[in-house]
Design an enzyme around this catalytic site. Structure first.
Site, short mmCIF file in Angstrom:
data_model
loop_
_atom_site.label_atom_id
_atom_site.label_comp_id
_atom_site.label_asym_id
_atom_site.label_seq_id
_atom_site.Cartn_x
_atom_site.Cartn_y
_atom_site.Cartn_z
N ASP A 1 -12.37 -29.86 -8.39
CA ASP A 1 -12.79 -28.52 -8.00
C ASP A 1 -11.62 -27.53 -8.02
O ASP A 1 -10.45 -27.91 -7.90
CB ASP A 1 -13.38 -28.52 -6.59
CG ASP A 1 -14.78 -29.12 -6.55
OD1 ASP A 1 -15.22 -29.64 -7.59
OD2 ASP A 1 -15.41 -29.06 -5.47
N ASP A 2 -12.01 -26.26 -8.16
CA ASP A 2 -11.14 -25.09 -7.90
C ASP A 2 -10.19 -24.73 -9.03
O ASP A 2 -9.44 -23.78 -8.92
CB ASP A 2 -10.32 -25.25 -6.62
CG ASP A 2 -11.19 -25.46 -5.40
OD1 ASP A 2 -12.38 -25.10 -5.47
OD2 ASP A 2 -10.69 -25.98 -4.40
N HIS B 1 -15.16 -18.15 -5.42
CA HIS B 1 -15.27 -19.15 -4.35
C HIS B 1 -15.79 -18.62 -3.02
O HIS B 1 -15.24 -18.92 -1.95
CB HIS B 1 -13.89 -19.81 -4.14
CG HIS B 1 -13.97 -21.22 -3.64
ND1 HIS B 1 -14.02 -21.53 -2.30
CD2 HIS B 1 -13.99 -22.40 -4.31
CE1 HIS B 1 -14.06 -22.85 -2.15
NE2 HIS B 1 -14.05 -23.41 -3.35
N HIS C 1 -18.28 -23.28 -10.54
CA HIS C 1 -17.91 -23.37 -9.11
C HIS C 1 -17.80 -21.96 -8.52
O HIS C 1 -17.00 -21.74 -7.62
CB HIS C 1 -16.61 -24.13 -8.97
CG HIS C 1 -16.33 -24.65 -7.59
ND1 HIS C 1 -17.29 -25.29 -6.83
CD2 HIS C 1 -15.20 -24.64 -6.83
CE1 HIS C 1 -16.76 -25.64 -5.68
NE2 HIS C 1 -15.50 -25.25 -5.64
N HIS D 1 -9.50 -32.55 -6.32
CA HIS D 1 -9.11 -31.16 -6.61
C HIS D 1 -7.94 -31.14 -7.58
O HIS D 1 -7.01 -31.95 -7.45
CB HIS D 1 -8.72 -30.42 -5.33
CG HIS D 1 -9.83 -30.29 -4.33
ND1 HIS D 1 -10.19 -31.31 -3.48
CD2 HIS D 1 -10.70 -29.26 -4.09
CE1 HIS D 1 -11.21 -30.92 -2.73
NE2 HIS D 1 -11.54 -29.69 -3.07
#
Length: 731
Positions: A107-108, A162, A158, A259
């Protein structure tokens, strides 16, 4: 018949007049070209800053996180089901990853430091994964998303920056999805049907606030992917703990949350390098999601306008990041240079003041012989009498030569009717100020020549103080202390600050460095032989005073500053007049710098100006002011989007430095400090006007435009020189 013909003719004439009036009105409403280009450039700068702030989550970002809620309205089969949730077309189903299959998800990202390392480890162990990317990071690092797709990994949405979607409207959710898809398309030429909400966990953590979002996401064509195993690598618990958290139990399949961005991920990379071979030895395979589920690919190729829109978006973001990055570096360099200049000005001004005010200081033998004062005048009827009378009251013997440059308002006749002793009028057809000064020089009777403007008033001691430096035979020219006489208006007060701080403090610095760039046209003196050696005043530039000063330096003469030789001039009283004056000054200075660019290669003592003066003038009078609007652009950006307190603090710090310099300059000139009250407003308004003027001058120079000498309208408001008690305080 004749009457009807006349009516038609009158009607046609009326229509013609209306069209002409409409055209004139349109021309009047149209933004002048002198404003259009600067405004467009400044607007482009602000647009780049806004775009950069947008993709760096500084604008429109929402960092709120909603606490957990009840799950009464979430279907049991979702709470008890797998991590792949499909609500497309009204379905409510979930799927699990088959046994002995692990889907690693990151993620991210993508992150320029850690994503390449993660990809290297995956490639090393022949593993695939799913990267849930944000639109902000994808827009900034599209090459990493391109590499993910090329190496067989899947990417998912995603969101763009955020946010917790349970706080957001459907419109905002759609925007988050579409902007991220736009970035993914621009990066890799695909669309994806995979989605992971920010701050998500496992399926059994779904609640009444997140479930409606999941349903809506499905209606937009997305499959929501949460996780079975959370490695908790974001906590940085240690490599061993991350490996244990990510390992499925008893041969089960799992979707593992990790991540590749959001901070230091070296533990994640090390854990991944340990986890992959360990589980592969146990018979696990590491696939992307559709491989593990034996489903069609989540990626759909994009072509046509959609692809070009994505590529255009990525290019714009890259340009904004690149340009603003360069501007930030330029801002740092300019800021450091400006602060260094302030420090240098203060230090050298102290040196100059101590030297010229010392009891033992002397230029040489006292200069007592008469001098010639040249007054070029073009339509100065409102000012010329005050100017000439101030000269006849001089404490030093002078002859006054008024050169009437084709005036049409009776300027020459006014001087002649005064019938003052020692005052002569020389008439010529209008040929410009340089030609008028050369004509006056040819008619001057003395070896030292003082030049001034026709709207300027001298104090009785001005000429005497101005010519004393000629006691040093190396001195070829002397700059006087020009002061604003009409300082009672706001524009006049701003120019007063500029003259005292910006011009006279500069001249003290340049005097010590022996590279004075300009003898002001309002008050300057020259050795006649020095002028003749360089060919007199030139009309090659619009800044004949700067041009002649640079020429004298290159001829080996010393140019100095006489602080006590005060002259009171009428500054422009309207914005348009100020604009015209400064536009001419800025453009003329650029012309003079370009004309004398060869000074940088001059040898010997005469090369000092080229080695020191010309670079300083170019940096601080041309380059630095052009980039200085960055300070205000970043100030505005910082106040609106943060960090507000630090931004305001930095600006107040710079203002304090400027105020200290201005106060010291006022102290040296024995000026009242009350005018400094308008300094903050000057920095906010007046300085911006000067920026745009300089920007217009740059545009004129780069496009090869020509600017004519423009006559300013005078009011004659400056009469006799203000008295010492009225305008200056004791040192």
């Amino acid at each position: 018949m004749a009457a009807r013909t006349r009516r038609r003719a009158n009607a046609m004439a009326a229509r013609t007049r209306r069209r002409a009036n409409a055209a004139d009105a349109s021309r009047r409403r149209r933004l002048p070209m002198r404003l259009t280009l600067p405004v467009l450039l400044l607007a482009a700068l602000m647009a780049m800053l806004m775009l950069r702030g947008y993709v760096h989550s500084e604008i429109l970002a929402d960092h709120r996180i909603r606490p957990e809620a009840a799950s009464d309205r979430v279907p049991e089969k979702i709470l008890d089901g797998g991590p792949v949730i499909d609500t497309r077309g009204g379905r409510t189903t979930s799927l699990r990853v088959p046994d002995r299959h692990v889907v690693l998800t990151f993620d991210d990202g993508p992150d320029p430091a850690w994503t390449p390392k993660v990809l290297d480890v995956l490639k090393k162990h022949h593993a695939h994964a799913v990267f849930f990317v944000t639109g902000t990071m994808t827009s900034r690092y599209p090459q990493l998303v391109r590499r993910m797709v090329a190496e067989g990994h899947e990417v998912g949405v995603h969101t763009f920056n955020h946010p917790d979607l349970s706080y957001q409207s459907k419109k905002r959710v759609d925007w988050e999805l579409s902007q991220t898809q736009l970035a993914i398309t621009g990066a890799a030429g695909i669309r994806t049907s995979l989605f992971r909400p920010p701050y998500s966990s496992s399926a059994d953590a779904m609640d009444d606030l997140s479930w409606p979002v999941t349903e809506y996401i499905g209606s937009r064509g997305y499959i929501t992917v949460v996780n079975d195993r959370d490695s908790e690598d974001w906590r940085k618990p240690g490599v061993g703990r991350i490996v244990r958290n990510a390992t499925p139990g008893a041969g089960k399949g799992a979707i593992v949350l990790m991540h590749d961005s959001g901070g230091d991920r070296h533990q994640t990379v090390q854990a991944l390098d340990r986890l992959l071979p360990r589980l592969q030895q146990q018979g696990y395979t590491f696939d992307n999601l559709t491989e593990a589920l034996n489903a069609p690919s989540a990626h759909t190729p994009v072509a046509g306008p959609g692809l070009w829109a994505g590529r255009a978006w990525v290019l714009l973001v890259q340009a904004a990041d690149g340009v603003t990055g360069v501007l930030v570096v330029g801002l740092a360099v300019i800021g450091a240079s400006v602060l260094a200049r302030f420090a240098l000005m203060l230090w050298l001004s102290v040196v100059h003041a101590r030297r010229v005010r010392g009891r033992r200081f002397c230029w040489g033998r006292p200069v007592t012989e008469p001098v010639s004062v040249l007054v070029p005048a073009y339509n100065e009827a409102k000012c010329i009498e005050n100017t000439v009378r101030s000269l006849t009251a001089s404490e030093h013997p002078v002859e006054v030569v008024v050169i009437d440059d084709g005036s049409t308002d009776g300027t020459a006749r006014i001087v002649e009717n005064l019938d003052l002793p020692g005052v002569r009028v020389v008439r010529q057809e209008n040929a410009g100020k340089p030609a008028a000064l050369n004509r006056g020089l040819a008619n001057a009777r003395h070896d030292i020549v003082v030049m001034m403007d026709g709207d300027t008033v001298f104090e009785p001691a001005t000429v005497r103080e101005l010519v004393q430096p000629f006691g040093d035979p190396a001195v070829g020219a002397v700059a006087g202390n020009a002061k604003v006489g009409n300082r009672d208006s706001l524009i006049g007060a701003w120019q007063h600050i500029e003259y005292v701080m910006g011009f006279n403090l500069d001249r003290r610095m340049y005097d010590v460095l022996r590279c004075m760039p300009t003898i002001p046209g309002a008050v300057g003196a020259f050795r006649r032989t020095a002028l003749e050696r360089v060919g007199g005043m030139s009309d090659d530039t619009l800044a004949e005073d700067t041009d002649i000063t640079m020429a004298l330096h290159r001829d080996g003469w010393r140019v100095v500053y006489a602080e006590r030789a005060r002259a009171w001039t009428e500054a422009p009283e309207s914005v348009s007049q100020l604009w015209s004056q400064r536009y001419r000054w800025s453009y003329g200075t650029m012309q003079a710098i370009w004309k004398h660019r060869g000074a940088m290669l001059d040898r010997g003592p005469s090369g000092r100006f080229g080695r020191v003066g010309l670079p300083l003038v170019s940096l601080f009078m041309v380059v630095a002011p052009l980039l200085a609007p960055l300070i205000d652009a970043f100030l505005l950006y910082g106040i609106v989007f943060g960090p507000t307190q630090r931004t305001i603090g930095a600006w107040l710090g710079v203002l304090a430095v400027q105020a200290a310099c201005a106060a010291y300059a006022f102290h040296l000139d024995r000026e009242r400090m009350t005018h400094l009250v308008s300094l903050p407003l000057q920095q906010l308004l007046y300085r911006q006007l000067m920026y745009v003027v300089l920007l217009q001058s740059w545009i004129t120079a780069l496009t090869g435009g020509r600017l004519r000498w423009q006559k300013l309208r005078r009011t004659g408001v400056v009469g006799a020189a203000p008295g010492a008690a009225g305008e200056r305080q004791a040192a």
